[in-house]
Enzyme design. Structure first.
Site, PDB file in Angstrom:
ATOM      1  N   ASP A  90     -14.124  14.498  -4.498  1.00  0.00           N
ATOM      2  CA  ASP A  90     -14.265  15.805  -5.149  1.00  0.00           C
ATOM      3  C   ASP A  90     -15.500  15.732  -6.053  1.00  0.00           C
ATOM      4  O   ASP A  90     -16.234  14.741  -6.007  1.00  0.00           O
ATOM      5  CB  ASP A  90     -12.981  16.129  -5.950  1.00  0.00           C
ATOM      6  CG  ASP A  90     -12.745  17.638  -6.076  1.00  0.00           C
ATOM      7  OD1 ASP A  90     -13.729  18.378  -6.325  1.00  0.00           O
ATOM      8  OD2 ASP A  90     -11.591  18.080  -5.940  1.00  0.00           O
TER       9      ASP A  90
ATOM     10  N   THR B 263     -11.946   5.577  10.663  1.00  0.00           N
ATOM     11  CA  THR B 263     -12.004   5.102  12.051  1.00  0.00           C
ATOM     12  C   THR B 263     -11.628   6.205  13.035  1.00  0.00           C
ATOM     13  O   THR B 263     -11.874   6.099  14.228  1.00  0.00           O
ATOM     14  CB  THR B 263     -11.082   3.886  12.261  1.00  0.00           C
ATOM     15  OG1 THR B 263      -9.851   4.144  11.614  1.00  0.00           O
ATOM     16  CG2 THR B 263     -11.698   2.630  11.702  1.00  0.00           C
TER      17      THR B 263
ATOM     18  N   LYS C   1       0.843  -1.204   0.000  1.00  0.00           N
ATOM     19  CA  LYS C   1       0.000   0.000   0.000  1.00  0.00           C
ATOM     20  C   LYS C   1       0.871   1.244   0.000  1.00  0.00           C
ATOM     21  O   LYS C   1       1.731   1.406   0.868  1.00  0.00           O
ATOM     22  CB  LYS C   1      -0.923   0.018   1.217  1.00  0.00           C
ATOM     23  CG  LYS C   1      -1.818   1.260   1.254  1.00  0.00           C
ATOM     24  CD  LYS C   1      -2.903   1.144   2.298  1.00  0.00           C
ATOM     25  CE  LYS C   1      -2.493   1.658   3.657  1.00  0.00           C
ATOM     26  NZ  LYS C   1      -2.406   3.125   3.744  1.00  0.00           N
TER      27      LYS C   1
ATOM     28  N   LYS D 120      -7.612   8.063  -1.460  1.00  0.00           N
ATOM     29  CA  LYS D 120      -8.935   8.442  -0.923  1.00  0.00           C
ATOM     30  C   LYS D 120      -9.523   9.672  -1.622  1.00  0.00           C
ATOM     31  O   LYS D 120      -9.747  10.719  -0.992  1.00  0.00           O
ATOM     32  CB  LYS D 120      -8.838   8.712   0.582  1.00  0.00           C
ATOM     33  CG  LYS D 120      -8.354   7.528   1.408  1.00  0.00           C
ATOM     34  CD  LYS D 120      -8.441   7.829   2.888  1.00  0.00           C
ATOM     35  CE  LYS D 120      -7.974   6.697   3.758  1.00  0.00           C
ATOM     36  NZ  LYS D 120      -6.512   6.476   3.760  1.00  0.00           N
TER      37      LYS D 120
ATOM     38  N   ARG E 249       3.085  -1.252  10.675  1.00  0.00           N
ATOM     39  CA  ARG E 249       4.177  -1.342  11.640  1.00  0.00           C
ATOM     40  C   ARG E 249       4.511  -2.734  12.172  1.00  0.00           C
ATOM     41  O   ARG E 249       5.697  -3.004  12.384  1.00  0.00           O
ATOM     42  CB  ARG E 249       3.922  -0.343  12.782  1.00  0.00           C
ATOM     43  CG  ARG E 249       4.151   1.093  12.301  1.00  0.00           C
ATOM     44  CD  ARG E 249       3.448   2.103  13.168  1.00  0.00           C
ATOM     45  NE  ARG E 249       2.002   2.019  13.034  1.00  0.00           N
ATOM     46  CZ  ARG E 249       1.152   2.777  13.712  1.00  0.00           C
ATOM     47  NH1 ARG E 249       1.597   3.663  14.574  1.00  0.00           N
ATOM     48  NH2 ARG E 249      -0.150   2.662  13.517  1.00  0.00           N
TER      49      ARG E 249
ATOM     50  N   ASP F   6      -3.463   4.352  -2.091  1.00  0.00           N
ATOM     51  CA  ASP F   6      -4.451   4.792  -1.093  1.00  0.00           C
ATOM     52  C   ASP F   6      -4.506   6.314  -1.048  1.00  0.00           C
ATOM     53  O   ASP F   6      -3.924   6.943  -0.166  1.00  0.00           O
ATOM     54  CB  ASP F   6      -4.002   4.195   0.259  1.00  0.00           C
ATOM     55  CG  ASP F   6      -4.900   4.562   1.417  1.00  0.00           C
ATOM     56  OD1 ASP F   6      -6.039   5.006   1.181  1.00  0.00           O
ATOM     57  OD2 ASP F   6      -4.465   4.391   2.576  1.00  0.00           O
TER      58      ASP F   6
HETATM   59  O1  C5P Z   1       0.997   0.515  11.014  1.00  0.00           O
HETATM   60  P1  C5P Z   1      -0.435   0.083  10.930  1.00  0.00           P
HETATM   61  O2  C5P Z   1      -0.606  -1.437  10.815  1.00  0.00           O
HETATM   62  O3  C5P Z   1      -1.306   0.661  12.008  1.00  0.00           O
HETATM   63  O4  C5P Z   1      -0.928   0.672   9.523  1.00  0.00           O
HETATM   64  C1  C5P Z   1      -2.272   0.592   9.098  1.00  0.00           C
HETATM   65  C2  C5P Z   1      -2.432   1.294   7.776  1.00  0.00           C
HETATM   66  O5  C5P Z   1      -3.827   1.303   7.449  1.00  0.00           O
HETATM   67  C3  C5P Z   1      -1.983   2.748   7.777  1.00  0.00           C
HETATM   68  O6  C5P Z   1      -1.507   3.054   6.458  1.00  0.00           O
HETATM   69  C4  C5P Z   1      -3.265   3.502   8.066  1.00  0.00           C
HETATM   70  O7  C5P Z   1      -3.255   4.806   7.554  1.00  0.00           O
HETATM   71  C5  C5P Z   1      -4.297   2.645   7.335  1.00  0.00           C
HETATM   72  N1  C5P Z   1      -5.657   2.788   7.823  1.00  0.00           N
HETATM   73  C6  C5P Z   1      -6.023   2.526   9.131  1.00  0.00           C
HETATM   74  N2  C5P Z   1      -7.327   2.669   9.540  1.00  0.00           N
HETATM   75  C7  C5P Z   1      -8.254   3.065   8.654  1.00  0.00           C
HETATM   76  C8  C5P Z   1      -7.928   3.318   7.323  1.00  0.00           C
HETATM   77  C9  C5P Z   1      -6.597   3.167   6.941  1.00  0.00           C
HETATM   78  O8  C5P Z   1      -5.183   2.143   9.942  1.00  0.00           O
HETATM   79  N3  C5P Z   1      -9.502   3.146   9.038  1.00  0.00           N
END
Ligand code: C5P
Length: 236
Positions: A64, A119, A32, A61, A211, A59
């Site tokens: 517009d 979220t 991603k 998003k 992460r 990603d």
């Molecule tokens: O590091 P981590 O596993 O938390 O990364 C989750 C990824 O998913 C990040 O790129 C975050 O921006 C994305 N994301 C999220 N929750 C959402 C939409 C996207 O954590 N509702």
């Protein structure tokens, strides 16, 4: 149904992202690329990642007016990406225009998914700031149904919502779910989390994991563990 782990490459620049990806020699990943990396590096980062034979979820998003989103999607359709997204809050006109813009002359297009409610937006903010009175779950399902009726392929949601989204929109409609952690990993800023194995049980089609893989001492082992828990034993 597809089941795959998408690695969130939340790096601020090309060097860092490619150094990370180049640890995975000979492996074809699903990656991603978000706003941070894309706005810093532009289409070049997409070409570099594709050269390494990885799939890409871009990603960005989009949200517009329909004409602008259609043209933006047309531009993205030339990038050889595999998945991209928009905000369902842009409405049906915008989502239909996006599908048109993204579809090539031969009828093919990348997978297109919708963000329902971020979220980071809770029910309180929805009520007080956005003046949306309905319960969050009802809003997510309604946005998912709108996205489906406009021809989109799925939505981003919590693994905890995969079941209700599939019940409302069918099992072919994809759930792409972040908020995934191993039992023994740091939760960071995520609050409603599930393990890869639990996300599989709940019916997620793709998990987005950042992460727990990118910041792991051994990212390859973490990725493989994730694939094994989510996709199944046969992958390695
Ligand atoms: O590091 P981590 O596993 O938390 O990364 C989750 C990824 O998913 C990040 O790129 C975050 O921006 C994305 N994301 C999220 N929750 C959402 C939409 C996207 O954590 N509702």
């Amino acid at each position: 149904m597809p089941k795959d782990v998408i690695i969130a490459c939340d790096f601020s620049g090309k060097e860092e992202a490619l150094t990370f990806l180049d640890k995975f020699t000979g492996e074809s990943l699903f990656v991603k690329v978000g706003m941070e990396l894309y706005y810093a590096e532009g289409p070049e980062i997409i070409r570099e990642i594709k050269k390494r034979n990885h799939k890409i979820f871009l990603d960005l998003k989009l949200h517009d007016i329909p004409n602008t989103v259609k043209k933006a999607m047309k531009a993205l359709s030339r990038l050889d990406i595999d998945m991209c997204n928009l905000h369902a809050a842009g409405g049906s006109g915008m989502m239909k225009a996006a599908v048109e813009g993204l579809t090539a002359d031969d009828g093919s297009r990348p997978v297109l998914i919708a963000v329902t409610q971020l979220t980071s937006t809770d029910e309180d903010t929805m009520k007080k700031e956005l003046l949306i009175e309905r319960p969050l779950e009802e809003v997510v399902i309604s946005y998912a149904q709108n996205a489906k009726s406009c021809g989109l392929d799925g939505i981003v949601c919590s693994p905890l919502e995969s079941n209700i989204v599939h019940a409302a929109c069918g099992h072919e409609f994809l759930t792409i779910t972040p908020g995934v952690r191993f039992e023994d990993s740091e939760r960071g800023d995520q609050s409603r989390i599930t393990t890869p194995a639990r996300a599989r049980e709940l019916g997620s089609d793709y998990i987005v994991v950042g992460r727990p893989i990118t910041a792991a001492a051994d990212p390859i082992a973490a990725y493989r563990r994730c694939m094994k828990d989510f996709v199944g034993d046969s992958v390695y």
